[in-house]
Design an enzyme around this catalytic site. Sequence first.
Site, PDB file in Angstrom:
ATOM      1  N   ASP A  27       4.293  16.629   0.708  1.00  0.00           N
ATOM      2  CA  ASP A  27       2.991  16.162   0.742  1.00  0.00           C
ATOM      3  C   ASP A  27       3.631  14.702   1.517  1.00  0.00           C
ATOM      4  O   ASP A  27       4.666  14.402   1.953  1.00  0.00           O
ATOM      5  CB  ASP A  27       2.731  15.465  -0.864  1.00  0.00           C
ATOM      6  CG  ASP A  27       1.954  14.721  -0.946  1.00  0.00           C
ATOM      7  OD1 ASP A  27       0.745  14.711  -0.127  1.00  0.00           O
ATOM      8  OD2 ASP A  27       1.963  13.547  -1.563  1.00  0.00           O
ATOM      9  N   ASP A  29       1.548  10.952   1.411  1.00  0.00           N
ATOM     10  CA  ASP A  29       1.390   9.761   0.583  1.00  0.00           C
ATOM     11  C   ASP A  29       2.190   9.999  -0.732  1.00  0.00           C
ATOM     12  O   ASP A  29       2.074  10.845  -1.524  1.00  0.00           O
ATOM     13  CB  ASP A  29       0.175   9.826   0.222  1.00  0.00           C
ATOM     14  CG  ASP A  29      -0.877   8.922   1.349  1.00  0.00           C
ATOM     15  OD1 ASP A  29      -0.328   7.516   1.654  1.00  0.00           O
ATOM     16  OD2 ASP A  29      -1.668   9.430   1.825  1.00  0.00           O
TER      17      ASP A  29
END
Length: 250
Positions: A27, A29
Amino acid sequence: MTVSSSSSLDRNCPLLKLAPLEAVLFDIDGTLCDTDPLHYDAFREMLQEIGFNGGVSIDEEFFVKNIAGRHNEDIASILFPDDHERGVKFLDDKEAMFRRLVKEKIEPVKGLHKLTKWIEDRGLKRAAVTNAPRENAELMISLLGLSDFFEALVLGSDCEHAKPFPDPYLKALEILNVSKEHTCVFEDSVSGIKAGVAAGLPTVGLTTRNPAELLMEAKPALLIKDYEDAKLWTVLDELDKTAPVKTGAE
């Protein structure tokens, strides 16, 4: 079976069954960089400006429950259930504000570059998989110096369903042409961990901002504080011992 967030390592940890490891999916963020405070500040300021919640600022509990890790289409529906178009416009403006903030304040999660070097040295495939808009994702990857590291970028908006559905991770497996039996995921949100787990991928959760007890509800294979966490390196060392892989580019 999942692994607790304690210092001991469960020998049944799904991560230990990945050998030989082929690929690592990240991922962005909160996983590559601790950007949640920037998103939170942007949402809090802009929502207050338009009188959301009677002009009372949202708190972190509201942010974690309703915003963190979600795709913007879903956030728009949550914040503006009666005016989705307004919600989409609001989020476009909010993302522009975020991009201004992140250029000045982005910091990699501790130990990130140690892990990316480990991955590169073993010639593993890698992709970034995110619910963020493309402009945000590409900016953060560039600012972190990882533009040449990732072989693919998969967006939730490119799939039929974004996280917490498994679609983005399944698409990453297809693009990289790797098996889920030899691929792991790094995530920091409940939504993201659920997506990885639903895709059948052992998923490592980072307690960058979200509480460990909340993340454990999504059933991660392992919880770590950051990429210098001893638990992570115990797993990686075991993978090296179980199935040594060739180092360097071929």
